[in-house]
Design a protein around this motif. Structure first.
Motif, PDB file in Angstrom:
ATOM      1  N   GLN A 219       0.820  -1.206   0.000  1.00 52.20           N
ATOM      2  CA  GLN A 219       0.000   0.000   0.000  1.00 52.20           C
ATOM      3  C   GLN A 219       0.861   1.266   0.000  1.00 52.20           C
ATOM      4  OE1 GLN A 219      -2.242  -0.999   3.484  1.00 52.20           O
ATOM      5  NE2 GLN A 219      -3.923  -1.929   2.330  1.00 52.20           N
ATOM      6  N   LYS A 220       1.964   1.237   0.734  1.00 51.70           N
ATOM      7  CA  LYS A 220       2.874   2.385   0.750  1.00 51.70           C
ATOM      8  C   LYS A 220       3.520   2.572  -0.626  1.00 51.70           C
ATOM      9  CE  LYS A 220       3.917   2.204   5.693  1.00 51.70           C
ATOM     10  NZ  LYS A 220       4.939   1.899   6.729  1.00 51.70           N
ATOM     11  N   GLN A 221       3.892   1.452  -1.259  1.00 51.09           N
ATOM     12  CA  GLN A 221       4.455   1.565  -2.602  1.00 51.09           C
ATOM     13  C   GLN A 221       3.411   2.062  -3.603  1.00 51.09           C
ATOM     14  OE1 GLN A 221       6.657  -1.866  -4.046  1.00 51.09           O
ATOM     15  NE2 GLN A 221       8.499  -0.989  -3.117  1.00 51.09           N
ATOM     16  N   ALA A 222       2.166   1.651  -3.426  1.00 53.97           N
ATOM     17  CA  ALA A 222       1.099   2.103  -4.317  1.00 53.97           C
ATOM     18  C   ALA A 222       0.928   3.619  -4.229  1.00 53.97           C
ATOM     19  CB  ALA A 222      -0.211   1.401  -3.985  1.00 53.97           C
ATOM     20  N   LYS A 223       0.995   4.170  -3.034  1.00 57.22           N
ATOM     21  CA  LYS A 223       0.840   5.618  -2.893  1.00 57.22           C
ATOM     22  C   LYS A 223       1.979   6.360  -3.589  1.00 57.22           C
ATOM     23  CE  LYS A 223      -0.380   9.246   0.347  1.00 57.22           C
ATOM     24  NZ  LYS A 223      -0.791   9.601   1.729  1.00 57.22           N
ATOM     25  N   PHE A 225       3.667   5.198  -6.151  1.00 54.27           N
ATOM     26  CA  PHE A 225       3.404   5.013  -7.578  1.00 54.27           C
ATOM     27  C   PHE A 225       2.347   5.972  -8.089  1.00 54.27           C
ATOM     28  CE2 PHE A 225       0.429   2.505 -10.407  1.00 54.27           C
ATOM     29  CZ  PHE A 225       1.069   2.830 -11.588  1.00 54.27           C
ATOM     30  N   PHE A 226       1.241   6.101  -7.366  1.00 52.07           N
ATOM     31  CA  PHE A 226       0.166   6.991  -7.805  1.00 52.07           C
ATOM     32  C   PHE A 226       0.641   8.447  -7.831  1.00 52.07           C
ATOM     33  CE2 PHE A 226      -2.938   3.710  -5.841  1.00 52.07           C
ATOM     34  CZ  PHE A 226      -2.877   2.953  -7.008  1.00 52.07           C
ATOM     35  N   ASN A 227       1.394   8.853  -6.816  1.00 55.49           N
ATOM     36  CA  ASN A 227       1.962  10.196  -6.806  1.00 55.49           C
ATOM     37  C   ASN A 227       2.880  10.422  -7.995  1.00 55.49           C
ATOM     38  OD1 ASN A 227       1.446  12.207  -4.537  1.00 55.49           O
ATOM     39  ND2 ASN A 227       1.630  10.322  -3.354  1.00 55.49           N
ATOM     40  N   TYR A 228       3.682   9.434  -8.299  1.00 57.26           N
ATOM     41  CA  TYR A 228       4.616   9.524  -9.422  1.00 57.26           C
ATOM     42  C   TYR A 228       3.867   9.702 -10.735  1.00 57.26           C
ATOM     43  CZ  TYR A 228       8.060   7.853 -12.867  1.00 57.26           C
ATOM     44  OH  TYR A 228       8.886   7.708 -13.953  1.00 57.26           O
ATOM     45  N   MET A 229       2.838   8.883 -10.956  1.00 60.00           N
ATOM     46  CA  MET A 229       2.066   8.983 -12.189  1.00 60.00           C
ATOM     47  C   MET A 229       1.400  10.350 -12.340  1.00 60.00           C
ATOM     48  SD  MET A 229       2.080   6.281 -14.260  1.00 60.00           S
ATOM     49  CE  MET A 229       0.556   6.467 -15.176  1.00 60.00           C
ATOM     50  N   ILE A 230       0.835  10.854 -11.253  1.00 54.84           N
ATOM     51  CA  ILE A 230       0.064  12.093 -11.323  1.00 54.84           C
ATOM     52  C   ILE A 230       0.954  13.333 -11.267  1.00 54.84           C
ATOM     53  CG2 ILE A 230      -1.648  13.495 -10.111  1.00 54.84           C
ATOM     54  CD1 ILE A 230      -2.976  10.834  -9.261  1.00 54.84           C
ATOM     55  N   ARG A 231       1.881  13.365 -10.310  1.00 55.02           N
ATOM     56  CA  ARG A 231       2.666  14.583 -10.106  1.00 55.02           C
ATOM     57  C   ARG A 231       3.906  14.632 -11.000  1.00 55.02           C
ATOM     58  NH1 ARG A 231       2.299  14.998  -3.444  1.00 55.02           N
ATOM     59  NH2 ARG A 231       0.060  15.447  -3.380  1.00 55.02           N
ATOM     60  N   ASP A 232       4.663  13.559 -11.020  1.00 51.69           N
ATOM     61  CA  ASP A 232       5.908  13.574 -11.796  1.00 51.69           C
ATOM     62  C   ASP A 232       5.648  13.437 -13.296  1.00 51.69           C
ATOM     63  OD1 ASP A 232       8.581  12.880  -9.796  1.00 51.69           O
ATOM     64  OD2 ASP A 232       6.578  12.646  -8.990  1.00 51.69           O
ATOM     65  N   LEU A 233       4.765  12.513 -13.670  1.00 52.08           N
ATOM     66  CA  LEU A 233       4.521  12.257 -15.084  1.00 52.08           C
ATOM     67  C   LEU A 233       3.337  13.043 -15.636  1.00 52.08           C
ATOM     68  CD1 LEU A 233       5.232   8.424 -15.398  1.00 52.08           C
ATOM     69  CD2 LEU A 233       6.817  10.351 -15.492  1.00 52.08           C
ATOM     70  N   ILE A 249      -6.505  -4.456  -2.003  1.00 51.15           N
ATOM     71  CA  ILE A 249      -5.880  -3.799  -0.852  1.00 51.15           C
ATOM     72  C   ILE A 249      -5.603  -2.319  -1.136  1.00 51.15           C
ATOM     73  CG2 ILE A 249      -4.825  -5.970  -0.118  1.00 51.15           C
ATOM     74  CD1 ILE A 249      -2.113  -4.817  -1.034  1.00 51.15           C
ATOM     75  N   TYR A 250      -5.910  -1.863  -2.357  1.00 44.58           N
ATOM     76  CA  TYR A 250      -5.577  -0.493  -2.747  1.00 44.58           C
ATOM     77  C   TYR A 250      -6.786   0.430  -2.787  1.00 44.58           C
ATOM     78  CZ  TYR A 250      -1.393  -2.995  -4.170  1.00 44.58           C
ATOM     79  OH  TYR A 250      -0.281  -3.794  -4.173  1.00 44.58           O
ATOM     80  N   HIS A 251      -7.913  -0.032  -2.285  1.00 37.66           N
ATOM     81  CA  HIS A 251      -9.144   0.757  -2.326  1.00 37.66           C
ATOM     82  C   HIS A 251      -8.923   2.116  -1.663  1.00 37.66           C
ATOM     83  CE1 HIS A 251     -13.371   1.804  -2.229  1.00 37.66           C
ATOM     84  NE2 HIS A 251     -13.284   2.015  -0.940  1.00 37.66           N
ATOM     85  N   GLU A 256      -7.270   9.238  -2.686  1.00 37.67           N
ATOM     86  CA  GLU A 256      -6.598  10.045  -1.655  1.00 37.67           C
ATOM     87  C   GLU A 256      -5.480  10.887  -2.276  1.00 37.67           C
ATOM     88  OE1 GLU A 256      -3.618   9.283   2.156  1.00 37.67           O
ATOM     89  OE2 GLU A 256      -4.975   7.672   1.510  1.00 37.67           O
ATOM     90  N   VAL A 257      -4.695  10.263  -3.141  1.00 40.84           N
ATOM     91  CA  VAL A 257      -3.598  10.984  -3.792  1.00 40.84           C
ATOM     92  C   VAL A 257      -4.146  12.101  -4.683  1.00 40.84           C
ATOM     93  CG1 VAL A 257      -1.715  10.773  -5.458  1.00 40.84           C
ATOM     94  CG2 VAL A 257      -1.993   9.064  -3.657  1.00 40.84           C
ATOM     95  N   LYS A 258      -5.202  11.796  -5.427  1.00 43.80           N
ATOM     96  CA  LYS A 258      -5.798  12.823  -6.291  1.00 43.80           C
ATOM     97  C   LYS A 258      -6.308  14.011  -5.476  1.00 43.80           C
ATOM     98  CE  LYS A 258      -7.295   9.881 -10.158  1.00 43.80           C
ATOM     99  NZ  LYS A 258      -8.448   9.353 -10.924  1.00 43.80           N
ATOM    100  N   ASN A 259      -6.921  13.743  -4.334  1.00 44.91           N
ATOM    101  CA  ASN A 259      -7.418  14.824  -3.487  1.00 44.91           C
ATOM    102  C   ASN A 259      -6.279  15.659  -2.919  1.00 44.91           C
ATOM    103  OD1 ASN A 259     -10.109  14.108  -3.859  1.00 44.91           O
ATOM    104  ND2 ASN A 259     -10.147  12.752  -2.075  1.00 44.91           N
ATOM    105  N   GLU A 260      -5.166  15.007  -2.593  1.00 48.38           N
ATOM    106  CA  GLU A 260      -4.006  15.729  -2.073  1.00 48.38           C
ATOM    107  C   GLU A 260      -3.372  16.602  -3.160  1.00 48.38           C
ATOM    108  OE1 GLU A 260      -1.482  12.624  -0.689  1.00 48.38           O
ATOM    109  OE2 GLU A 260      -2.565  12.349   1.207  1.00 48.38           O
ATOM    110  N   THR A 261      -3.492  16.161  -4.423  1.00 44.30           N
ATOM    111  CA  THR A 261      -2.882  16.874  -5.530  1.00 44.30           C
ATOM    112  C   THR A 261      -3.691  18.102  -5.918  1.00 44.30           C
ATOM    113  OG1 THR A 261      -1.984  14.778  -6.368  1.00 44.30           O
ATOM    114  CG2 THR A 261      -2.019  16.632  -7.898  1.00 44.30           C
ATOM    115  N   ASN A 262      -5.018  18.012  -5.794  1.00 40.88           N
ATOM    116  CA  ASN A 262      -5.895  19.125  -6.200  1.00 40.88           C
ATOM    117  C   ASN A 262      -5.803  20.305  -5.239  1.00 40.88           C
ATOM    118  OD1 ASN A 262      -6.815  17.671  -8.372  1.00 40.88           O
ATOM    119  ND2 ASN A 262      -8.529  16.771  -7.226  1.00 40.88           N
TER     120      ASN A 262
END
Length: 262
Positions: A219-223, A225-233, A249-251, A256-262
Protein backbone atom coordinates in the motif's frame (compact mmCIF):
# COMPACT_ATOMS: atom_id res chain seq x y z
CA UNK A 1 11.22 1.61 3.12
CA UNK A 2 13.89 2.75 0.66
CA UNK A 3 13.07 4.98 -2.28
CA UNK A 4 16.04 3.95 -4.41
CA UNK A 5 17.57 0.59 -5.28
CA UNK A 6 20.75 -0.13 -3.30
CA UNK A 7 22.18 -2.81 -5.56
CA UNK A 8 21.48 -3.32 -9.25
CA UNK A 9 21.35 -7.09 -8.82
CA UNK A 10 19.14 -7.24 -5.72
CA UNK A 11 15.42 -6.78 -5.20
CA UNK A 12 13.80 -5.10 -2.24
CA UNK A 13 11.19 -2.60 -1.12
CA UNK A 14 12.23 0.37 -3.23
CA UNK A 15 10.30 2.36 -5.86
CA UNK A 16 13.00 3.71 -8.18
CA UNK A 17 16.25 2.39 -9.56
CA UNK A 18 17.96 5.74 -8.94
CA UNK A 19 17.52 9.52 -9.21
CA UNK A 20 16.53 11.16 -12.50
CA UNK A 21 19.99 12.64 -12.90
CA UNK A 22 21.80 9.35 -12.34
CA UNK A 23 19.41 7.51 -14.64
CA UNK A 24 20.04 9.89 -17.51
CA UNK A 25 23.76 10.29 -16.91
CA UNK A 26 24.84 6.68 -16.46
CA UNK A 27 22.49 4.29 -14.65
CA UNK A 28 20.16 3.41 -17.52
CA UNK A 29 23.12 2.69 -19.78
CA UNK A 30 24.80 0.68 -17.01
CA UNK A 31 21.68 -1.46 -16.54
CA UNK A 32 21.37 -2.05 -20.27
CA UNK A 33 24.98 -3.22 -20.46
CA UNK A 34 24.65 -5.40 -17.37
CA UNK A 35 21.46 -7.22 -18.37
CA UNK A 36 21.49 -7.07 -22.18
CA UNK A 37 24.96 -6.11 -23.37
CA UNK A 38 26.62 -5.68 -26.73
CA UNK A 39 24.91 -8.66 -28.35
CA UNK A 40 21.56 -6.88 -28.04
CA UNK A 41 23.00 -3.46 -28.87
CA UNK A 42 24.19 -5.03 -32.11
CA UNK A 43 20.63 -6.14 -32.86
CA UNK A 44 18.71 -3.07 -31.68
CA UNK A 45 21.29 -0.27 -31.90
CA UNK A 46 21.82 2.39 -29.27
CA UNK A 47 18.68 2.82 -27.16
CA UNK A 48 16.71 6.01 -26.61
CA UNK A 49 17.24 7.31 -23.06
CA UNK A 50 15.59 10.14 -21.15
CA UNK A 51 15.19 10.86 -17.42
CA UNK A 52 12.59 8.10 -16.94
CA UNK A 53 12.98 5.56 -19.73
CA UNK A 54 15.37 3.45 -21.77
CA UNK A 55 13.81 2.07 -24.94
CA UNK A 56 15.13 0.40 -28.05
CA UNK A 57 14.32 2.55 -31.04
CA UNK A 58 12.29 -0.05 -32.92
CA UNK A 59 9.34 1.04 -30.73
CA UNK A 60 8.88 4.80 -31.22
CA UNK A 61 8.93 6.68 -27.92
CA UNK A 62 5.73 8.51 -29.01
CA UNK A 63 3.89 5.37 -30.16
CA UNK A 64 0.96 5.93 -27.76
CA UNK A 65 0.78 9.70 -28.13
CA UNK A 66 -2.62 11.09 -27.06
CA UNK A 67 -4.13 7.60 -26.85
CA UNK A 68 -6.46 6.14 -24.23
CA UNK A 69 -4.66 3.10 -22.81
CA UNK A 70 -5.84 0.27 -20.59
CA UNK A 71 -3.30 -1.80 -18.65
CA UNK A 72 -4.59 -5.26 -17.69
CA UNK A 73 -2.98 -7.34 -14.95
CA UNK A 74 -3.61 -10.73 -13.43
CA UNK A 75 -5.35 -9.61 -10.27
CA UNK A 76 -8.91 -10.90 -9.81
CA UNK A 77 -10.53 -7.50 -10.47
CA UNK A 78 -9.82 -8.07 -14.18
CA UNK A 79 -12.87 -10.30 -14.20
CA UNK A 80 -14.88 -7.06 -14.32
CA UNK A 81 -13.75 -6.53 -17.91
CA UNK A 82 -16.40 -6.52 -20.61
CA UNK A 83 -16.20 -5.93 -24.34
CA UNK A 84 -17.66 -2.47 -23.85
CA UNK A 85 -14.88 -1.57 -21.41
CA UNK A 86 -12.04 -3.28 -23.26
CA UNK A 87 -12.97 -2.01 -26.72
CA UNK A 88 -13.38 1.59 -25.56
CA UNK A 89 -9.59 2.05 -25.39
CA UNK A 90 -7.26 2.88 -28.25
CA UNK A 91 -4.60 0.49 -26.96
CA UNK A 92 -4.30 -2.25 -24.36
CA UNK A 93 -1.14 -3.34 -22.54
CA UNK A 94 -1.08 -6.68 -20.73
CA UNK A 95 1.53 -9.06 -19.40
CA UNK A 96 2.90 -12.51 -18.63
CA UNK A 97 0.30 -15.32 -18.74
CA UNK A 98 -2.62 -13.22 -20.00
CA UNK A 99 -3.02 -15.65 -22.92
CA UNK A 100 -4.05 -18.43 -20.53
CA UNK A 101 -7.20 -16.53 -19.68
CA UNK A 102 -10.25 -17.58 -21.69
CA UNK A 103 -11.35 -13.97 -22.24
CA UNK A 104 -8.05 -12.23 -22.91
CA UNK A 105 -6.72 -14.86 -25.31
CA UNK A 106 -9.45 -13.75 -27.72
CA UNK A 107 -8.85 -10.01 -27.33
CA UNK A 108 -6.22 -8.01 -29.17
CA UNK A 109 -3.56 -6.26 -27.08
CA UNK A 110 -1.26 -3.63 -28.57
CA UNK A 111 1.67 -4.34 -26.25
CA UNK A 112 2.46 -7.43 -24.18
CA UNK A 113 5.17 -7.43 -21.52
CA UNK A 114 6.74 -10.83 -20.87
CA UNK A 115 8.79 -11.75 -17.82
CA UNK A 116 10.96 -14.75 -16.97
CA UNK A 117 8.05 -16.85 -15.80
CA UNK A 118 6.67 -17.06 -19.35
CA UNK A 119 7.58 -20.07 -21.49
CA UNK A 120 8.61 -18.51 -24.82
CA UNK A 121 7.95 -21.85 -26.51
CA UNK A 122 4.32 -21.94 -25.36
CA UNK A 123 2.22 -22.73 -28.44
CA UNK A 124 -0.78 -20.79 -27.14
CA UNK A 125 1.37 -17.68 -26.73
CA UNK A 126 2.94 -18.11 -30.15
CA UNK A 127 -0.46 -18.50 -31.80
CA UNK A 128 -1.69 -15.37 -30.06
CA UNK A 129 1.33 -13.41 -31.29
CA UNK A 130 0.93 -14.73 -34.84
CA UNK A 131 -2.74 -13.73 -34.91
CA UNK A 132 -2.57 -10.34 -33.18
CA UNK A 133 0.95 -9.09 -33.95
CA UNK A 134 1.46 -7.14 -30.71
CA UNK A 135 4.62 -5.28 -29.79
CA UNK A 136 6.44 -7.48 -27.24
CA UNK A 137 8.43 -5.85 -24.45
CA UNK A 138 11.20 -7.30 -22.29
CA UNK A 139 12.93 -5.64 -19.37
CA UNK A 140 16.02 -6.64 -17.40
CA UNK A 141 16.44 -10.11 -15.96
CA UNK A 142 19.06 -11.94 -13.97
CA UNK A 143 17.83 -15.43 -14.84
CA UNK A 144 16.84 -15.29 -18.52
CA UNK A 145 17.99 -18.10 -20.80
CA UNK A 146 19.74 -16.04 -23.49
CA UNK A 147 19.75 -18.82 -26.07
CA UNK A 148 15.96 -19.15 -25.90
CA UNK A 149 15.58 -15.38 -25.69
CA UNK A 150 17.72 -14.68 -28.77
CA UNK A 151 15.81 -17.28 -30.78
CA UNK A 152 12.51 -15.68 -29.75
CA UNK A 153 13.74 -12.23 -30.77
CA UNK A 154 14.92 -13.61 -34.09
CA UNK A 155 11.51 -15.13 -34.84
CA UNK A 156 9.41 -12.18 -33.65
CA UNK A 157 10.30 -8.89 -35.28
CA UNK A 158 8.12 -6.65 -33.08
CA UNK A 159 10.09 -7.24 -29.87
CA UNK A 160 11.59 -4.29 -28.00
CA UNK A 161 13.70 -3.85 -24.86
CA UNK A 162 12.88 -1.31 -22.17
CA UNK A 163 13.91 -0.19 -18.70
CA UNK A 164 12.00 2.29 -16.55
CA UNK A 165 13.55 4.34 -13.78
CA UNK A 166 10.46 3.48 -11.77
CA UNK A 167 10.58 -0.06 -10.45
CA UNK A 168 8.78 -1.61 -7.50
CA UNK A 169 7.25 -4.83 -6.25
CA UNK A 170 3.85 -3.73 -7.51
CA UNK A 171 4.70 -5.56 -10.72
CA UNK A 172 3.91 -5.25 -14.40
CA UNK A 173 0.65 -3.35 -14.03
CA UNK A 174 2.43 -0.40 -12.43
CA UNK A 175 5.32 -0.48 -14.89
CA UNK A 176 2.87 -0.92 -17.76
CA UNK A 177 1.11 2.27 -16.66
CA UNK A 178 4.43 4.09 -16.45
CA UNK A 179 5.45 2.81 -19.87
CA UNK A 180 2.11 3.87 -21.39
CA UNK A 181 2.47 7.40 -20.06
CA UNK A 182 6.12 7.65 -21.15
CA UNK A 183 5.07 6.56 -24.65
CA UNK A 184 2.68 9.50 -24.76
CA UNK A 185 -0.67 8.14 -23.53
CA UNK A 186 -3.14 10.88 -22.64
CA UNK A 187 -5.34 8.62 -20.51
CA UNK A 188 -4.11 5.60 -18.55
CA UNK A 189 -6.50 3.25 -16.76
CA UNK A 190 -5.62 -0.04 -15.14
CA UNK A 191 -7.26 -3.15 -13.74
CA UNK A 192 -5.93 -6.30 -12.13
CA UNK A 193 -3.58 -4.72 -9.58
CA UNK A 194 -5.22 -5.81 -6.33
CA UNK A 195 -2.55 -7.09 -3.96
CA UNK A 196 -2.61 -10.63 -2.59
CA UNK A 197 -5.42 -10.81 -0.05
CA UNK A 198 -6.43 -14.19 -1.52
CA UNK A 199 -5.08 -16.74 -3.98
CA UNK A 200 -7.48 -15.81 -6.77
CA UNK A 201 -5.75 -14.93 -10.03
CA UNK A 202 -7.20 -13.89 -13.40
CA UNK A 203 -4.46 -15.46 -15.53
CA UNK A 204 -3.50 -18.58 -13.60
CA UNK A 205 -5.43 -20.87 -11.27
CA UNK A 206 -3.94 -21.39 -7.82
CA UNK A 207 -1.08 -18.95 -8.30
CA UNK A 208 0.48 -18.30 -4.92
CA UNK A 209 1.37 -14.87 -3.48
CA UNK A 210 5.07 -13.95 -3.57
CA UNK A 211 7.17 -14.84 -0.51
CA UNK A 212 7.63 -11.13 0.25
CA UNK A 213 3.87 -10.47 0.44
CA UNK A 214 3.19 -7.59 2.84
CA UNK A 215 -0.03 -5.58 2.40
CA UNK A 216 1.15 -2.57 4.37
CA UNK A 217 4.32 -2.20 2.30
CA UNK A 218 2.42 -2.77 -0.95
CA UNK A 219 0.00 0.00 0.00
CA UNK A 220 2.87 2.39 0.75
CA UNK A 221 4.46 1.57 -2.60
CA UNK A 222 1.10 2.10 -4.32
CA UNK A 223 0.84 5.62 -2.89
CA UNK A 224 4.34 6.42 -4.16
CA UNK A 225 3.40 5.01 -7.58
CA UNK A 226 0.17 6.99 -7.80
CA UNK A 227 1.96 10.20 -6.81
CA UNK A 228 4.62 9.52 -9.42
CA UNK A 229 2.07 8.98 -12.19
CA UNK A 230 0.06 12.09 -11.32
CA UNK A 231 2.67 14.58 -10.11
CA UNK A 232 5.91 13.57 -11.80
CA UNK A 233 4.52 12.26 -15.08
CA UNK A 234 1.55 14.63 -15.22
CA UNK A 235 -1.08 11.96 -15.89
CA UNK A 236 -4.27 13.96 -15.54
CA UNK A 237 -6.60 11.11 -16.52
CA UNK A 238 -5.54 8.08 -14.47
CA UNK A 239 -7.98 5.55 -13.00
CA UNK A 240 -8.15 2.20 -11.25
CA UNK A 241 -11.07 0.28 -12.76
CA UNK A 242 -10.81 -2.29 -9.96
CA UNK A 243 -10.87 0.21 -7.11
CA UNK A 244 -14.13 -1.12 -5.69
CA UNK A 245 -13.35 -4.80 -6.20
CA UNK A 246 -13.82 -6.82 -3.04
CA UNK A 247 -10.43 -7.94 -1.79
CA UNK A 248 -8.37 -5.16 -3.35
CA UNK A 249 -5.88 -3.80 -0.85
CA UNK A 250 -5.58 -0.49 -2.75
CA UNK A 251 -9.14 0.76 -2.33
CA UNK A 252 -9.22 4.53 -1.85
CA UNK A 253 -5.47 5.18 -2.17
CA UNK A 254 -5.55 6.66 -5.67
CA UNK A 255 -8.50 8.88 -4.75
CA UNK A 256 -6.60 10.05 -1.66
CA UNK A 257 -3.60 10.98 -3.79
CA UNK A 258 -5.80 12.82 -6.29
CA UNK A 259 -7.42 14.82 -3.49
CA UNK A 260 -4.01 15.73 -2.07
CA UNK A 261 -2.88 16.87 -5.53
CA UNK A 262 -5.89 19.13 -6.20
Amino acid sequence: MDIYRKDMYLGGWFSFNCTKEDWLNFYAEKMFEAFFGQQYRFKFGNPFINEELLLTRNLPNNSLKNKKVLVVGGGPSSELLTDNIYDSYDSVITCNHFYKNSYLKNKKASIILLGDEVDLHDEVLLKYISKNNPAIGFEHSGSRNHHIFKNFLHNNNRCFLFLTRYFSRLGYVARGCVLARLLGAQKVDFIGMDGFSNNSHYFENNKQPPPFNNSDKFQKQAKIFFNYMIRDLGTKNFNNLGKNYEGSIYHGILEEVKNETN
